[in-house]
Design a protein around this motif. Structure first.
Motif, PDB file in Angstrom:
ATOM      1  N   GLY A  15       0.784  -1.230   0.000  1.00 49.09           N
ATOM      2  CA  GLY A  15       0.000   0.000   0.000  1.00 49.09           C
ATOM      3  C   GLY A  15       0.814   1.277   0.000  1.00 49.09           C
ATOM      4  O   GLY A  15       0.364   2.301  -0.505  1.00 49.09           O
ATOM      5  N   ASP A  18       5.279   2.411  -3.172  1.00 47.10           N
ATOM      6  CA  ASP A  18       5.671   3.406  -4.177  1.00 47.10           C
ATOM      7  C   ASP A  18       6.156   4.701  -3.548  1.00 47.10           C
ATOM      8  O   ASP A  18       7.131   5.304  -4.007  1.00 47.10           O
ATOM      9  CB  ASP A  18       4.502   3.693  -5.123  1.00 47.10           C
ATOM     10  N   THR A  51       4.957  -3.156  -8.256  1.00 51.15           N
ATOM     11  CA  THR A  51       3.773  -2.345  -8.495  1.00 51.15           C
ATOM     12  C   THR A  51       3.690  -1.830  -9.935  1.00 51.15           C
ATOM     13  O   THR A  51       2.871  -0.980 -10.238  1.00 51.15           O
ATOM     14  CB  THR A  51       3.737  -1.149  -7.529  1.00 51.15           C
ATOM     15  N   LEU A  78      -1.899  -6.160  -7.350  1.00 55.12           N
ATOM     16  CA  LEU A  78      -3.102  -5.332  -7.327  1.00 55.12           C
ATOM     17  C   LEU A  78      -2.760  -3.857  -7.535  1.00 55.12           C
ATOM     18  O   LEU A  78      -3.474  -3.141  -8.240  1.00 55.12           O
ATOM     19  CB  LEU A  78      -3.845  -5.526  -6.000  1.00 55.12           C
ATOM     20  N   ARG A  79      -1.667  -3.408  -6.942  1.00 51.85           N
ATOM     21  CA  ARG A  79      -1.213  -2.032  -7.163  1.00 51.85           C
ATOM     22  C   ARG A  79      -0.798  -1.832  -8.621  1.00 51.85           C
ATOM     23  O   ARG A  79      -1.080  -0.804  -9.228  1.00 51.85           O
ATOM     24  CB  ARG A  79      -0.043  -1.709  -6.236  1.00 51.85           C
ATOM     25  N   ARG A  81      -1.927  -3.525 -11.209  1.00 54.64           N
ATOM     26  CA  ARG A  81      -3.130  -3.536 -12.050  1.00 54.64           C
ATOM     27  C   ARG A  81      -3.815  -2.181 -12.066  1.00 54.64           C
ATOM     28  O   ARG A  81      -4.334  -1.731 -13.105  1.00 54.64           O
ATOM     29  CB  ARG A  81      -4.094  -4.613 -11.545  1.00 54.64           C
ATOM     30  N   ALA A  82      -3.810  -1.496 -10.932  1.00 57.26           N
ATOM     31  CA  ALA A  82      -4.478  -0.200 -10.832  1.00 57.26           C
ATOM     32  C   ALA A  82      -3.779   0.882 -11.648  1.00 57.26           C
ATOM     33  O   ALA A  82      -4.421   1.841 -12.074  1.00 57.26           O
ATOM     34  CB  ALA A  82      -4.563   0.216  -9.366  1.00 57.26           C
ATOM     35  N   ARG A  83      -2.472   0.739 -11.884  1.00 56.50           N
ATOM     36  CA  ARG A  83      -1.731   1.788 -12.581  1.00 56.50           C
ATOM     37  C   ARG A  83      -1.514   1.481 -14.052  1.00 56.50           C
ATOM     38  O   ARG A  83      -1.165   2.385 -14.819  1.00 56.50           O
ATOM     39  CB  ARG A  83      -0.383   2.036 -11.903  1.00 56.50           C
ATOM     40  N   PRO A  86      -5.035  -1.998 -19.395  1.00 52.76           N
ATOM     41  CA  PRO A  86      -5.558  -3.371 -19.426  1.00 52.76           C
ATOM     42  C   PRO A  86      -4.779  -4.304 -20.345  1.00 52.76           C
ATOM     43  O   PRO A  86      -4.771  -5.523 -20.121  1.00 52.76           O
ATOM     44  CB  PRO A  86      -6.991  -3.179 -19.939  1.00 52.76           C
TER      45      PRO A  86
END
Length: 206
Positions: A15, A18, A51, A78-79, A81-83, A86
């Motif tokens: 979390g 970064d 990340t 997950l971090r 994927r968010a940045r 796709p």
């Protein structure tokens, strides 16, 4: 087992990773990116992608490149994927058992991950396996040629179960040669006053 320790440690760090390591990550991934010469539609695998900092740089530079990232820690993925776009593929995997077919990518890169790997020779053989003939390898990691990194290695072997081994430039070159790479080139780089890294490039025989 250091893999489980890595998953625990970096699951907890994901979390705020970064922000905590912003300068180091930017500098180390820039070193890796500077050695990669991606061309349109090439497949590239990032082993220990974290990340997704390097994958984001590469996607921005060459949007048509087909990028894959693997990491052992779900929270880091997950971090990532968010940045990431796709189109960038991500999978949970250790470096010692890559979920790709033989000769399926044109380039493999790994930044600041090798010192967490229990079986480095096996991980390098896996990188060699998934690379197509003539494929390129780029490794950036802590380098025991630097006094600061040798001292850190001694400390982490005692206090951090996630840490496996910090390699010298001679050691990593020997490992890469043993994995049947050729045209090996290695340089040493310093980030700030503390972090000493090796930057290695190599090729799979054509």
């Amino acid at each position: 087992m250091s893999l489980r320790a890595v998953q625990r440690e970096y699951g907890a760090l994901a979390g705020h990773y970064d922000q905590r390591w912003k300068g180091y990550v930017a500098a180390s991934t820039a070193l890796a990116a500077s050695r990669l010469e991606l061309t349109p539609n090439e497949w590239l695998l990032d082993v220990g992608c974290g990340t997704g900092a390097l994958l984001a740089q590469l996607h921005h530079r060459e949007p048509s490149a087909r990028l894959i990232g693997v990491d052992a820690t779900v929270g880091m993925l997950l971090r990532a994927r968010a940045r990431l776009a796709p189109a960038v593929l991500l999978a949970e995997s250790s470096g010692e058992a890559l979920p790709l077919a033989d000769a399926s990518v044109h380039a493999v890169v790994s930044t600041s991950a090798l010192h967490y790997v229990d079986d480095a020779p096996r991980a390098l053989r896996e990188m060699r396996r998934v690379l197509a003939p003539g494929g390129r390898l780029v490794l950036v990691d802590w380098c025991a040629d630097f006094l600061t990194m040798r001292a850190l290695d001694v400390v982490l072997r005692v206090v951090d179960r996630a840490h496996a081994h910090t390699f010298s430039s001679v050691d990593v070159q020997r490992l890469v040669t043993g994995a049947n790479f050729e045209r090996i080139d290695i340089a040493r780089e310093k980030i700030d006053r503390f972090w000493g890294l090796f930057v290695l490039t190599a090729r799979v025989p054509s």
